[in-house]
Scaffold this active site. Sequence first.
Site, short mmCIF file in Angstrom:
data_model
loop_
_atom_site.label_atom_id
_atom_site.label_comp_id
_atom_site.label_asym_id
_atom_site.label_seq_id
_atom_site.Cartn_x
_atom_site.Cartn_y
_atom_site.Cartn_z
N ASP A 46 40.85 36.89 39.93
CA ASP A 46 40.79 38.16 39.29
C ASP A 46 40.08 37.95 37.98
OD1 ASP A 46 41.26 40.49 37.95
OD2 ASP A 46 43.08 41.00 38.98
N LYS A 53 38.57 49.03 34.11
CA LYS A 53 38.77 48.32 32.64
C LYS A 53 37.50 48.38 31.74
CE LYS A 53 42.58 47.95 34.79
NZ LYS A 53 43.67 48.98 34.78
N TYR A 76 48.63 40.19 38.54
CA TYR A 76 48.85 41.83 38.20
C TYR A 76 49.93 42.14 39.06
CZ TYR A 76 47.63 46.64 38.33
OH TYR A 76 47.66 48.26 38.49
N ARG A 106 29.67 56.48 52.97
CA ARG A 106 30.57 55.66 52.67
C ARG A 106 30.03 54.29 52.19
NH1 ARG A 106 34.34 56.06 57.34
NH2 ARG A 106 32.90 54.02 57.97
C1 LIG Z 1 44.10 42.12 35.81
C2 LIG Z 1 44.20 43.40 36.69
N1 LIG Z 1 43.78 43.58 37.91
C3 LIG Z 1 43.73 44.59 38.72
C4 LIG Z 1 43.98 45.78 38.07
C5 LIG Z 1 44.01 46.86 39.02
O1 LIG Z 1 43.02 47.95 38.63
P1 LIG Z 1 43.04 49.19 39.16
O2 LIG Z 1 43.89 50.22 38.00
O3 LIG Z 1 41.60 49.74 39.05
O4 LIG Z 1 43.74 49.58 40.34
C6 LIG Z 1 44.53 45.89 37.05
C7 LIG Z 1 45.10 47.08 36.29
O5 LIG Z 1 45.83 47.00 35.41
C8 LIG Z 1 44.63 44.62 36.16
O6 LIG Z 1 45.10 44.61 34.81
#
Ligand SMILES: Cc1ncc(COP(=O)(O)O)c(C=O)c1O
Length: 389
Positions: A178, A203, A106, A53
């Site tokens: 982020d 992404k 997000y 893990r």
């Molecule tokens: C800016 C941003 N942060 C975090 C995430 C979350 O990522 P995940 O889909 O891997 O949980 C996204 C998903 O679209 C995003 O656009």
Amino acid sequence: MSAKDDAAPETRLIHTRTERLGRVTVNPPVERASTVLFRTEAALYGPKPTYGRMGLTVHRELEAAMCILEGARHTRLASNGLQACALGIASVVESGGHLLFTDSAYGPTARFCEKRLKAMGVEAERFNPRIGAGIERLFRDNTQAILLESPGSLTFEISDLPAIAEVARTRGIRIVCDNTWGAGLNYKPLALGADISVQALTKYVIGHSDAFGGAVMTNELSLANKVAHCSEDWGIGLAPDDAYLAVRGLRSLHTRLKAHEAAGLELARWLEARPEVASVLHPALPSHPDHALWMRDFTGSNGLFAFVLNEHPPTALERFFEALQLFGMGFSWGGFESLIIPCDDQLTRSDGCWTKEKPGQLMRVHVGLEAVSDLKADLDAAFAALTAA
Ligand SMILES: Cc1ncc(COP(=O)(O)O)c(C=O)c1O
């Protein structure tokens, strides 16, 4: 410092070899293991990871690569981007505290702040992403952290991270950013004053819409320890095959991002000239209200931006989506394929300005790696369907 440490990031991301299992291959081995065996009790309880893990060879290589990408000393992996955001935030707040978070975070991250943190005794408060140093007015005695996301989700505001960091630093308030849009290559939150940078590897890093991953980066050891403890208490980890896909994606990240950037800009400019479009929200365009900030703090863009349609009836929008052959309608972004989604349904903003002011539907576009001429033709046909009498 070796020659490799001086090399460009795209070179260093290709040469990330860490300790291997005896043999040297250009890619790390994927050990699908929960149990790790040891010969002695001392080794069993020793300093090396003793359980799958916590990650094995491929995870160590991904962590090293993420450190290169973000200019970080420490990386902790998570199973997806949302989990990485939650981990980064939860590591710097505690019960009785107050978190300020950007209005264009997000959506599920915002939900984590407003719902889950509340249940954990932390008050979360939204702020305007363009607030800059004015955020100081929102500081309380118990403010512990600020969450930024720049550009913001769906509406693409750029936040003035250095200005926010300057006022936060004097109060010991931590900044979590982020950095999924910047993908580490185009934006360096840690160098600009953030304490923690977070990415959804799902992404651009993985880049092929076939796996999930998240990462939390820091420079300070005490902070890295907090992230590690929080991650261990929650049992956070990343599957070895997903970690491998993230390492593989990093090898071509620079090249793919450049292609997404060029195609994205070409399409954004084309959309700006369309009569059906009221405005395009792309920070690399001079028309964007935060373009100067973007020029100052970012070194590039990518294929993700938004545009606002002029007012059209819902039936016209249905015709628009039905006519599209190449652009798919689905969540996520950063893969090889072009996507488009209407966003009004998920636009939650504290002052309601977005839903009041704009003429028509907000659309988010991800420009993939197809030929731009084909993408324009696809949208052209969809615009014809939109305006058909
Ligand atoms: C800016 C941003 N942060 C975090 C995430 C979350 O990522 P995940 O889909 O891997 O949980 C996204 C998903 O679209 C995003 O656009």
